[in-house]
Design an enzyme around this catalytic site. Structure first.
Site, mmCIF file in Angstrom:
data_model
loop_
_atom_site.group_PDB
_atom_site.id
_atom_site.type_symbol
_atom_site.label_atom_id
_atom_site.label_comp_id
_atom_site.label_asym_id
_atom_site.label_seq_id
_atom_site.Cartn_x
_atom_site.Cartn_y
_atom_site.Cartn_z
ATOM 1 N N TYR A 174 92.761 -53.345 -20.730
ATOM 2 C CA TYR A 174 92.956 -52.821 -22.088
ATOM 3 C C TYR A 174 91.648 -52.226 -22.618
ATOM 4 O O TYR A 174 91.607 -51.089 -23.098
ATOM 5 C CB TYR A 174 93.453 -53.942 -23.012
ATOM 6 N N PHE A 227 93.507 -72.602 -28.436
ATOM 7 C CA PHE A 227 93.015 -72.372 -27.072
ATOM 8 C C PHE A 227 91.569 -72.844 -26.931
ATOM 9 O O PHE A 227 90.634 -72.058 -26.934
ATOM 10 C CB PHE A 227 93.113 -70.886 -26.718
ATOM 11 N N ARG A 259 91.770 -70.041 -23.209
ATOM 12 C CA ARG A 259 92.443 -68.857 -22.678
ATOM 13 C C ARG A 259 91.414 -68.057 -21.877
ATOM 14 O O ARG A 259 90.285 -67.874 -22.340
ATOM 15 C CB ARG A 259 92.980 -68.025 -23.848
#
Ligand code: UDP
Length: 327
Positions: A141, A208, A282
């Site tokens: 991304y 997370f 994460r």
């Protein structure tokens, strides 16, 4: 002055920008394929439904509507999906943008406001990252947005394109009257997910990781109100129209908030406890991402109006409360 085409104008950031443009008296319309956008988000603005890779339709639209500037928000934005399916990200975020730029060249439209991201920096090597921070993304991304920034720079040199690339930190909040807001499917962003937990739309929020090197152990991010972001786009346009040089600008709040601070603020705003569970970190999450937006303040004259976390969350809550199922 001509009209402004807001590519991706039915999405979260694009729709707020479109609203603000029209609020300030600009002629503006949305161009969106509605794969992820919502037709309702453009309110009573015109919406051209089509693909940005449809060269003929884009060129015709630019010419027929007397467009002189394009704001480009139409992109895929899930970091995790970009890792699993990079082809679709390079296609949608890079190849499609090249097509859009081709059609702009053919229609002689030379002003471009680009939705970029702090993800182009990758892992922070300094606190309060400014625009000179090295750009070395850590996921596809971020690379897609970085590549487009490179393309813009080269097109500027070769074809005279004038552009402003705005590197957002964490876009958040909603229109203060709750008429438009954030509706992603699936939703992955922290603030809407915490609100969903408060609304009982999900059992809890997963935090997370709480063993980062931050005061409460949870990750710190720089949340910036969507209308403050939108405002910077309009200032970017005026800057270019006034003869400003093409440039990239960070757009962040400069104040970082931790995941737990967000959870606590949502509890305070909606007046009830939010069930949460701490789970593993994460992958790819740096402990702290906070921007330095001094350049946007100095060069564009940008000032935040909705900068504090309480306002960001109150406006987000107003939208979610009024639209529990989104658009
Ligand atoms: N986060 C979290 N639980 C979630 C979603 C996000 O703890 O269900 C954390 C995430 O690790 C990050 C912060 O919230 O530290 C903001 O994440 P988000 O996905 O909203 O934006 P990002 O910073 O990844 O662009």
């Amino acid at each position: 002055m001509g009209t402004i085409m807001v590519a991706g104008g039915a999405g979260y950031i694009g729709s707020h920008c479109l609203w603000l443009l029209r609020q300030r008296g600009y002629e503006a319309f949305a161009y969106d394929d509605l794969r992820e956008g919502h037709g309702e988000a453009v309110l009573d603005a015109d919406l051209v439904v089509g693909s940005l890779s449809d060269f003929d339709l884009v060129k015709r639209t630019l010419e027929e509507r007397d467009v002189d500037a394009v704001f480009h928000f139409a992109a895929s934005c899930y970091v995790g999906v970009s890792v699993d399916d990079p082809a679709s990200y390079y296609d949608n975020n890079v190849a499609t943008t090249l097509k859009l730029l081709d059609a702009m060249r053919a229609a002689d439209v030379n002003t471009f406001i680009f939705s970029s991201t702090c993800a182009t920096y990758g892992n922070p090597v300094q606190e309060y990252m400014d625009e000179s921070h090295p750009q070395w993304p850590i996921n596809p991304y971020g690379w897609t947005k970085f590549f487009v920034e490179r393309v813009l720079s080269d097109y500027g040199n070769a074809y005279g394109l004038k552009y402003v690339a705005l590197r957002y930190f964490n876009a958040a909040g909603a229109h203060p009257e709750g008429i438009i807001g954030e509706h992603h499917d699936p939703e992955t962003h922290l603030i809407p997910l915490v609100i969903h937990a408060g609304q009982g739309k999900r059992p809890d929020i997963k935090v997370f990781g709480d063993d980062y090197e931050t005061p409460d152990g949870t990750c710190i991010r720089d949340y910036i109100h969507i209308l403050d972001l939108a405002d910077a786009h309009l200032l970017g346009l005026e800057y270019l129209r006034g003869g400003g040089e093409s440039a990239a600008f960070n757009l962040g709040n400069g104040a970082g908030y931790s995941v737990m601070e967000v959870v606590k603020m949502v509890e305070q705003v909606i007046g009830k406890p939010i069930p949460y569970e701490t789970v593993a970190r994460r992958a790819g999450d740096p402990a702290r991402l906070v921007g330095n937006s001094a350049r946007a303040q100095e060069v564009l004259g940008w000032r935040q109006q909705y900068g504090d976390l309480e306002t960001i969350i109150k406006t987000a809550w107003r939208w979610h409360e009024a639209h529990p199922d989104g658009f």
